[in-house]
Enzyme design. Structure first.
Site, PDB file in Angstrom:
ATOM      1  CD  GLU A  36      -7.198  -5.417  -0.913  1.00  0.00           C
ATOM      2  OE1 GLU A  36      -6.823  -4.237  -0.988  1.00  0.00           O
ATOM      3  OE2 GLU A  36      -8.318  -5.811  -1.298  1.00  0.00           O
ATOM      4  NE  ARG A 260      -0.760   6.275   2.142  1.00  0.00           N
ATOM      5  CZ  ARG A 260      -1.082   5.053   1.705  1.00  0.00           C
ATOM      6  NH1 ARG A 260      -0.292   4.424   0.880  1.00  0.00           N
ATOM      7  NH2 ARG A 260      -2.203   4.484   2.075  1.00  0.00           N
ATOM      8  CE  LYS A 270      -0.790  -3.038  -3.416  1.00  0.00           C
ATOM      9  NZ  LYS A 270      -1.609  -3.970  -2.623  1.00  0.00           N
TER      10      LYS A 270
END
Length: 561
Positions: A36, A260, A270
């Site tokens: 993204e 992950r 983030k």
RNA sequence: AGGGGCAUGGUGCAACGGCAGCACACCGGACUUUGAAUCCGUUGAUCCUGGUUCGAAUCCAAGUGCCCCUGCCA
């Protein structure tokens, strides 16, 4: 070298092999990397990236880069170039560069098809009502009062949603699945929402935007993706991924989920990284302590080291925390072969050779890779009467097992001469200002013709030719082992290590470093790896960053002071 | 609690019914123009209980623990 045994396969390869046996995808492997565009790529994304590109590479397939830009309020074009740069830096190339927004038109058509099929409807519940109707983890939801409205009505309303007749949040398009499903993602998920926002690529053309779940699978399908890898939290979404594809009767890729990457002493979120930047704990997204690829590049981490690291951690389905020491191992491993060795004095102490001719200067040939006996490359390093050595390389009252400079002990100045201390200059408080020594001219090059040995060798920089430099020593940013577990919000910044940056302003470097290029790593004798800073280097006062912790060697050295 | 996942040395990953192995870390040793680097070596693990089997980390059953899911984010 970590040669992975060729018989060992990860679980994704097992799945692909199975597909190849059954012929499900005619032996084809096509993957996609779907970031993204709302921030910088970090080491966590790199795992997904290496898995996506790596699997395709391994099976002779290809990979598409697809920006997942279905939410205009969070995304921005400025990140697109940064993402591409990082991918290429890691040495990967994609077949096509695409955007989820490329599919807005066909996606709209698919939504219309589902409405016609009686599998989707326009809902008018408010967000609060929708939450209420959804039920809970243990209780089923209830059907929306709009669920059974006529197909024609939904068709009309959906078209008018697109035309912009309704305000944000007033209506949604939902899939008609099962409000009692134990999987909450299947309780009539929203397919489209109204968002009167400007999109970084489509501008104001659209005011309805598809949700991730309604866009991702069909995008994969249209591109002919065979294996769509994503992280574990999407496991609950796979039934929905499959449902849309089946109802639409489209080519059906396989979604595969894996764990992950979590790294000790750093965070990948983030949101949290942004907080560090905004609160000024770090100097922007490229601060060498950040886990972003752009920061690691600036800090001199070789791309190859990062790829080796990702290969080494493997791919599995269990949540895990990888120790940052493993990353450092691969960086060190790569740098040992590529970073030339230089002499640099971090905390200088003047050393004066009393019996060396005051005006004389000579030059010594010093190898760039001293641990490699065949190394041909080297440079000339100037030497004269006054030098700088490390403060910690002289001890007036040496502790046991201290092999470096102290009164009466002979040591070697690396590649130069044997020297022996004769006296010290002190100020009125007894602080040592300079050390006087004598040298043995017979030991030129660092060997004594009479065969006598010294136990210590120390590095040095000629005072007259020394470059002044500022060196920044970075340590782990987080005191905590597992900062990813820290509380959300501002509280977690309490866990940031306030001493993670130490600035040494009066360092002395050998003159060859004058031509240090930004981003190029150097290995300083006994002091670790440093990289000239692309943002701050200037001719007369170079700035270098050291990013590897080298905690143990420092503990050993400092423990003896 | 409903659903979906996961569980092997300190950490991460292998072994897919047949001697539990690799890397990092740790500890010890060797070597060196620095004690860094490098090289060598030691220690150390199958979540629990039962079952199937000549044989189980692996298959079966029941448990335990951890992660994810109640955004009109991705």
């Amino acid at each position: 070298m970590t040669e992975e045994s060729s018989t060992s396969k990860n679980f994704i390869e097992e799945i692909i092999d199975e597909h190849n046996r059954t012929g499900r995808f005619d032996g084809k492997v096509k993957t996609r990397f779907p970031p993204e565009p709302n921030g910088y790529l970090h080491i966590g994304h790199t795992k997904a990236l290496v898995v996506d590109f790596g699997m395709a590479e391994k099976y002779g397939g290809s990979t598409n880069l697809r920006y997942d830009d279905t939410n205009p309020v969070k995304e921005d074009a400025e990140y697109v170039d940064a993402i591409k740069k990082d991918i290429h830096w890691l040495g990967f190339d994609y077949e096509q560069e695409l955007y989820a927004s490329d599919y807005f038109e066909p996606l709209y058509e698919m939504a219309v098809m589902l409405i016609k099929k009686g599998k989707a409807y326009v809902d008018e519940l408010s967000p609060d009502e929708m939450r209420e109707y959804r039920g809970t983890l243990t209780e089923p939801g209830k059907n929306s009062p709009w669920r059974e409205r006529p197909v024609e009505e939904s068709l009309d309303l959906f078209e008018r949603m697109r035309k912009g007749e309704f305000p944000d949040g007033s209506k949604t398009l939902r899939a008609k699945i099962d409000m009692a499903s134990p999987n909450i993602n299947m309780r009539d998920p929203v397919m489209y929402r109204i968002l009167h926002a400007s999109h970084h690529r489509t501008g104001n053309k659209w005011c309805i935007y598809p949700m991730y779940d309604f866009a991702h699978g069909q995008s994969d399908s249209m591109e002919g993706i065979t294996h769509s890898m994503c992280s574990l939290e999407y496991e609950n979404h796979r039934p929905l991924y499959d449902w849309f594809l089946d109802e639409l009767e489209l080519f059906h890729p396989q979604q595969i989920e894996f764990a992950r990457l979590n790294l000790t002493h750093t965070v990948m979120s983030k949101r949290k990284l942004r907080l560090l930047v905004e609160k000024g704990y770090v100097d922007g997204w490229t601060d060498p302590r950040m886990p972003t690829l752009s920061a690691m590049r600036r800090a001199g981490y070789p791309a190859k080291a990062i790829r080796n690291f990702i290969d080494a951690i493997g791919v599995a389905k269990s949540d895990s925390f990888v120790e940052v020491e493993l990353l450092e191992h691969f960086v060190r491993d790569e740098l040992n072969q590529t970073a030339p060795r230089r002499m640099a004095v971090l905390r200088p102490l003047k050393l004066i050779i009393d019996n060396y001719p005051p005006e004389q200067t000579e030059e010594f040939q010093v190898s760039d890779f001293p641990q490699d006996p065949d190394c041909q490359s080297g440079r000339l390093v100037p030497f004269s009467r006054e030098l700088y050595i490390e403060q910690e390389d002289f001890m007036e009252n040496p502790i046991p097992k201290y092999f470096r400079l102290s009164p009466e002990r002979e040591v070697r100045l690396m590649s130069a001469y044997f020297v022996k201390v004769v006296s010290t200059d002190k100020d009125s408080d007894g602080n040592i200002l300079a050390v006087h020594c004598t040298y043995d001219p017979q030991t030129r090059g660092g060997n004594a013709p009479d065969g006598r040995k010294v136990k210590g060798t120390i590095h040095w920089v000629d005072a007259r030719h020394a470059l002044n430099a500022e060196l920044r020593l970075y340590d782990y940013l987080f005191k905590d082992e597992h900062p990813e577990d820290l509380p959300e919000g501002e509280v977690f910044t309490d866990h940031v290590n306030a001493d993670s940056l130490e600035v040494l302003k009066d360092c002395k470097l050998e003159p060859s470093l004058k031509d240090a290029l930004p981003g190029q790593p150097w290995q300083f004798v006994r002091n670790g790896y440093f990289t000239a800073d692309s943002l701050a280097s200037r001719p007369e006062n170079l700035v270098f960053n050291r990013t590897l912790s080298l905690a143990d060697s420092w503990a050993k050295i400092q423990g003896q002071k």
